[in-house]
Design an enzyme around this catalytic site. Structure first.
Site, mmCIF file in Angstrom:
data_model
loop_
_atom_site.group_PDB
_atom_site.id
_atom_site.type_symbol
_atom_site.label_atom_id
_atom_site.label_comp_id
_atom_site.label_asym_id
_atom_site.label_seq_id
_atom_site.Cartn_x
_atom_site.Cartn_y
_atom_site.Cartn_z
ATOM 1 N N GLN A 609 0.875 -1.274 0.001
ATOM 2 C CA GLN A 609 0.098 -0.004 0.095
ATOM 3 C C GLN A 609 0.661 1.249 -0.015
ATOM 4 O OE1 GLN A 609 -3.269 0.316 2.575
ATOM 5 N NE2 GLN A 609 -3.573 -1.782 2.648
ATOM 6 N N CYS A 610 1.961 1.006 0.576
ATOM 7 C CA CYS A 610 3.010 2.080 0.513
ATOM 8 C C CYS A 610 3.462 2.369 -0.785
ATOM 9 C CB CYS A 610 4.097 2.032 1.586
ATOM 10 S SG CYS A 610 3.530 2.209 3.154
ATOM 11 N N THR A 611 4.198 3.655 -1.022
ATOM 12 C CA THR A 611 4.760 3.607 -2.309
ATOM 13 C C THR A 611 6.068 3.002 -2.308
ATOM 14 O OG1 THR A 611 3.834 6.174 -2.091
ATOM 15 C CG2 THR A 611 5.511 5.435 -3.848
ATOM 16 N N VAL A 612 6.100 1.975 -2.913
ATOM 17 C CA VAL A 612 7.399 1.303 -3.103
ATOM 18 C C VAL A 612 7.946 1.298 -4.496
ATOM 19 C CG1 VAL A 612 8.560 -0.788 -2.607
ATOM 20 C CG2 VAL A 612 6.449 -0.306 -1.488
#
Lengths: 741, 249
Positions: A609-612
């Site tokens: 869900q995080c910007t990876v």
């Protein structure tokens, strides 16, 4: 304007057409012709250098503060001007350093500065009293003889100022006090230029004598005495009168004369004549006056243009009473009033920042891209949906282009992991639960560049598959959000889609497509990105029925992966189906998808869900998104521009800045970008006619169905469901084919 | 090649020579020392009567040919408009109060009929305007070259914008300037005064000075770097360097 007011004035044209003289007079033409026998003086025009106001500001802030007491300042005048320039008294940055040097060959003039603290005090100051006070001092110096020893007292000035340092407005009024005779000064012998009055020999003797006098003193000699024969010229300081003129038969006085008019002396002579009348008036009938002018042009010096004439000294009525005085300068309208100069552009740091930013951009135009239309870029109103890594980088690049209107929409708060990747935030912004990104971004933009016009909206964008119908409250909130978003999109020219989920891009894509707004979309993978412009639909009025049919034909051909180019698609040999797609036929972010957007955050781990993504990617993609927008704006057709492709890299670019691609797809692992273009898809879940049609007819009712339903609603609506069934059938066929091999 | 750049010592020396020549020629360059330091700069001011052409810079190339002789009646200059606006402001907002309490004594005499004489002759401001040009020559350590800073202001002390400055340059000359390598004009804070100035960017100074210096060196001819440089970049911003600087002595 001033011509109307002075219609009664008589104009005399000097040798140079540039120097027009107006005889300030209320008399009619015939009367002033008769008055030509009276001496007239060219008054000083005040001349202030930018540095003076800077220095006054410094003095006011650091030294004077609220002190309104009179201050001694220094100006100068010059007798070497070319013809046509006004007679000036100049004050520059050094005016406050009374003991400092005066520019070479210039005559210092000492004055009194009255700087008031308020505009009211400026207005209320008794100007008449100030003038009379100064006149009295001059008169006293004349009577006491002090003016003989130091004649510079005869040429003084008053400067009344008020500095509005909030607005950088400076109000000022100069006064050059001159004592007046009751009657006019009769000219006995008309002014003539020196080389008509004196021989060349006398002139060179005069120059030599003046230089001698000049060397003896510390600086320029404002007034001097003169005696001459056919061969010789003698000069002496004013104070040497009694020893210099033994018989008072013929008296010649010299004045360092800043005027360039051939028939008139400058202001400094006025008080000298009063002094002469006061001290020697009883013994003198006429006085010869030399207006000494000393000009060096291209290295050659000349005093030949000095002016010489004779006047009859009028009587001073009562030598014990101070004569009347004049001297307040008229303003630029020719009226008795103060002047005001607005220096905000060169002193207000915010204005300076703005002009520097603009100037830097203009450099690009002047030197490299002359046809660049900067106004188009600067005046574009940009709506940034998402103020995260992409949003921050897009905003900074927009500022670099001088874009003034930047609006943020984001519902997130700044978290501890953000500042290192999101260049508008700092550690402090994360404390106490974190500030709202949208508002913090606005604050930071304003800090970076106060000229920006930025607003932040802390709000959510409703998404397909994220139901809003839990309660009446959530439903009406969603409705308000939609209305707000619609309003924002209407108010802006370009919409940037910079969110971190796919489905949040759906609603703005639909609204912007419906409102025919240019959309620039940027999305990140781990080491890949896409930056694209959405196809800009033709406006409903201009869209002809046949055009609609054409586009649906080509769309269907694209969607069904037909190998034959269909409809209007130009079939140039060797060019692909996807070359030369006009802007209105280009696809949107969802056109290449065969599933409708849904809840992509469900069933994901937190990591996902995080910007990876590789940290440099957002900067690259953010910058490319802005540069793409600028290139689109430079194209004469804007969003309708034909999409450039990778193949066009060798061709003549369509804009001064180069290509206008549909998409930039970047692969950081290979450090490579490609420029694909794709057609709008007639079953697109966001921009297909059927979706837009439903949105435009049903509005929020339609949208809420989309939000509250699963994928299938949009897929059924657009025909994707049917397509899926067809392709699944085809896949089965493929599989079976494979298996058979 | 080492002699193509300037060190601070040589810069000062060149300035001193230039000052001596200026003194002899009656030009008005002066050296302005900066307090508490050895730094300083050459300064010159000049006045000019000009007609402001208010069109933006980019339009000039196209339209300059249609302009007739210099200062043909170009109307509606921004500068004058501004000035009028400002004075109008005073006239309407504050003027009445201020104007009331002092009288134009010279003219009052006339009205009173004391002797019917007017003692003032006045310059009439026509379509042209007097502008004060201020030039500073500073040494740039990073470019090791002299840099020309300048600003132009009205008699009220209002600095002109760069557009207005360009507008004051003869249209025919503007065209040359656009293509000249010296016209990298930017706005910058004066490094010693902290005030806004325009600056001719020194990024190409070394390029155009190199052949000159090399030729001079080959011929064993002394060259005043600052003077030679100034004679090239000065005219770009209206600063002419008299030929006598190099011919007279």
């Amino acid at each position: 304007m001033s011509h109307d007011q002075h219609h009664q004035e008589v104009r005399i044209y000097e040798q140079s057409a540039a120097s027009k003289i107006v005889m300030a007079s209320n008399t009619s033409g015939t009367e002033s012709a008769a008055a030509e026998l009276k001496l007239q003086f060219a008054p000083f025009s005040s001349a202030l250098e930018a540095g003076f106001w800077h220095q006054l500001t410094q003095k006011k802030l650091n030294d004077y503060r609220l002190d309104e007491s009179p201050k001694c300042i220094k100006g100068y005048y010059y007798n070497g001007d070319p013809v046509g320039l006004p007679t000036r008294l100049t004050l520059e940055y050094s005016a406050f350093d009374v003991d400092g040097p005066t520019p070479a060959r210039c005559c210092p003039a000492v004055g009194t500065l009255y700087n008031t603290n308020t505009l009211d005090a400026f207005k209320a100051t008794d100007k008449k009293a100030l003038l009379e006070k100064e006149a009295k001092e001059i008169w006293d110096a004349i009577q006491s003889g002090a003016a003989l020893k130091d004649p510079s007292v005869l040429c003084r000035f008053i400067l009344l100022t008020f500095a509005d340092l909030k607005k950088y407005h400076f109000y000022y009024w100069f006064c050059f006090p001159a004592l007046c005779f009751l009657e006019g000064i009769k000219i006995v012998q008309q002014p003539s230029v020196l080389d008509q009055a004196l021989s060349a020999k006398q002139i060179s003797a005069l120059q030599e004598a003046y230089d001698g006098l000049f060397k003896k003193g510390t600086g320029v000699v404002p007034y001097f005495l003169m005696k001459y024969t056919d061969d010789t010229v003698h000069l002496a300081p004013l104070g040497d009168w009694d020893t210099f003129f033994t018989d008072n038969k013929k008296v010649t006085v010299g004045v360092y004369d800043p005027c360039t008019l051939s028939q008139h002396p400058g202001w400094p002579l006025r008080n000298l004549l009063v002094l002469l009348a006061n001290r020697w008036g009883s013994k003198l009938d006429t006085v010869e006056v030399l207006c000494f002018r000393d000009r060096t042009l291209q290295g050659s010096r000349s005093i030949q243009h000095s002016v010489i004439f004779q006047v009859k000294l009028p009587n001073l009525s009562d030598s014990s009473v101070c004569p009347k005085s004049v001297g307040w300068e008229k303003n630029s309208k020719g009226a008795m009033g103060p002047r005001m100069v607005n220096l905000s552009e060169c002193m207000d740091p915010k204005r300076l920042a703005e002009s520097s930013v603009d100037l830097n951009l203009k450099l690009m135009r002047w030197r490299l891209v002359p046809s660049l239309d900067l106004d188009k870029v600067v005046n574009t109103k940009c709506l940034l949906l998402g103020a995260g890594t992409l949003g921050c980088n897009v905003a900074r690049t927009l500022m670099g282009w001088g874009v003034r209107h930047i609006t943020f929409v984001d519902n997130a708060k700044i978290s501890y992991s953000n500042p290192v990747r999101q260049p508008l935030y700092e550690f402090e912004d994360c404390l106490g639960g974190g500030k709202s990104k949208a508002t913090a971004a606005v604050d930071r933009l304003t800090k970076i560049f106060p000229g920006v016009i930025s607003e932040g909206y802390n709000m959510s964008i409703p998404m397909p598959g994220h139901p809003v119908n839990f309660s009446q409250a959530t439903l009406s909130q969603a409705q308000r959000d939609v209305e707000q978003l619609e309003k924002l999109i209407s108010e802006h020219d370009v919409v940037f889609l910079l969110m971190d989920t796919r489905e949040s891009r759906w609603l703005p894509t639909v609204i912007a497509a419906s409102k025919r707004k240019l959309v620039v979309n940027a999305a990140l993978g781990f080491d890949t990105f896409v930056v694209m412009r959405h196809g800009l639909k033709k406006s409903p009025i201009s869209e002809s029925p046949s055009g609609g049919a054409e586009s649906s034909a080509s769309c269907s051909s694209a969607s069904s992966s037909s190998s034959t180019p269909a409809g209007s698609a130009p079939s140039i040999p060797g060019s692909s189906l996807f070359s030369n797609i006009p802007g209105h036929k280009l696809g949107c972010y969802f056109c290449n998808d065969v599933v409708a957007p849904g809840d992509s955050t469900r069933d994901r781990t937190l990591d996902q869900q995080c910007t990876v993504s590789r940290p440099g990617l957002a900067m690259i993609a953010g910058a490319l998104a802005v540069e793409m927008m600028v290139s689109i704006l430079q194209h004469c057709e804007g969003g309708y521009a034909v999409a450039s492709s990778s193949d066009d890299r060798m061709n003549e670019p369509p804009t001064s800045l180069g290509l206008v691609p549909h998409q930039i797809r970047g692969f950081l692992s290979r450090f490579d970008n490609v420029l694909p273009a794709s057609l709008a898809f007639d079953k697109c879940t966001a921009c297909s006619p059927i979706v837009l049609d439903h949105y435009e007819r049903e509005g929020f009712d339609f949208l809420s169905k989309v939000f509250n339903s699963s994928h299938s609603f949009l897929e059924d609506l657009t025909g994707l469901t049917l397509l899926h069934q067809e392709t699944q059938a085809a896949e089965i066929w493929d599989m079976s084919d494979d298996e058979s091999i | 090649m080492s002699s193509c750049v300037l060190d601070k010592e040589t810069f000062r020396h060149c300035c001193q020579l230039l000052l001596q020549l200026s003194e002899q020629l009656g030009d008005c360059w002066c050296w302005v020392p900066v307090q508490d330091s050895q730094d300083g700069y050459l300064r010159k001011t000049a006045l000019r009567l000009v007609t402001i052409d208010s069109r933006p810079f980019g339009d000039q190339a196209e339209s300059s040919s249609e302009l007739g002789p210099h200062n043909s009646c170009l109307s509606g200059p921004d500068v004058q408009q501004n000035d009028q606006d400002q004075s109008a402001l005073i006239g309407s907002a504050n003027g009445d109060i201020i104007r009331g309490d002092i009288e134009d004594q010279d003219n009052k005499d006339n009205r009173d009929g004391d002797d019917g004489e007017d003692r003032i002759c006045r310059m009439c401001e026509g379509s042209s305007q007097v502008l004060q040009y201020e030039y500073h020559i500073l040494f740039s350590c990073s470019y090791r070259a002299p840099v020309l800073y300048f600003r132009v202001c009205t008699l009220e002390g209002r600095s002109l914008s760069l557009e207005e400055v360009w507008g004051s340059i003869h249209p025919n000359f503007r065209l040359c300037l656009q293509t000249s390598p010296f016209t990298m004009v930017t706005q910058q804070e004066h490094p010693l005064l902290g005030q806004a100035f325009f600056m001719l960017h020194p990024c190409r100074t070394e390029d155009f000075m190199r052949p000159l210096l090399q030729a001079a060196q080959d011929q064993n001819r002394p060259v005043n770097y600052v003077l030679t440089w100034l004679s090239m970049v000065g005219p770009v911003v209206g600063l002419d360097v008299s030929l006598k600087y190099s011919t007279q002595f």
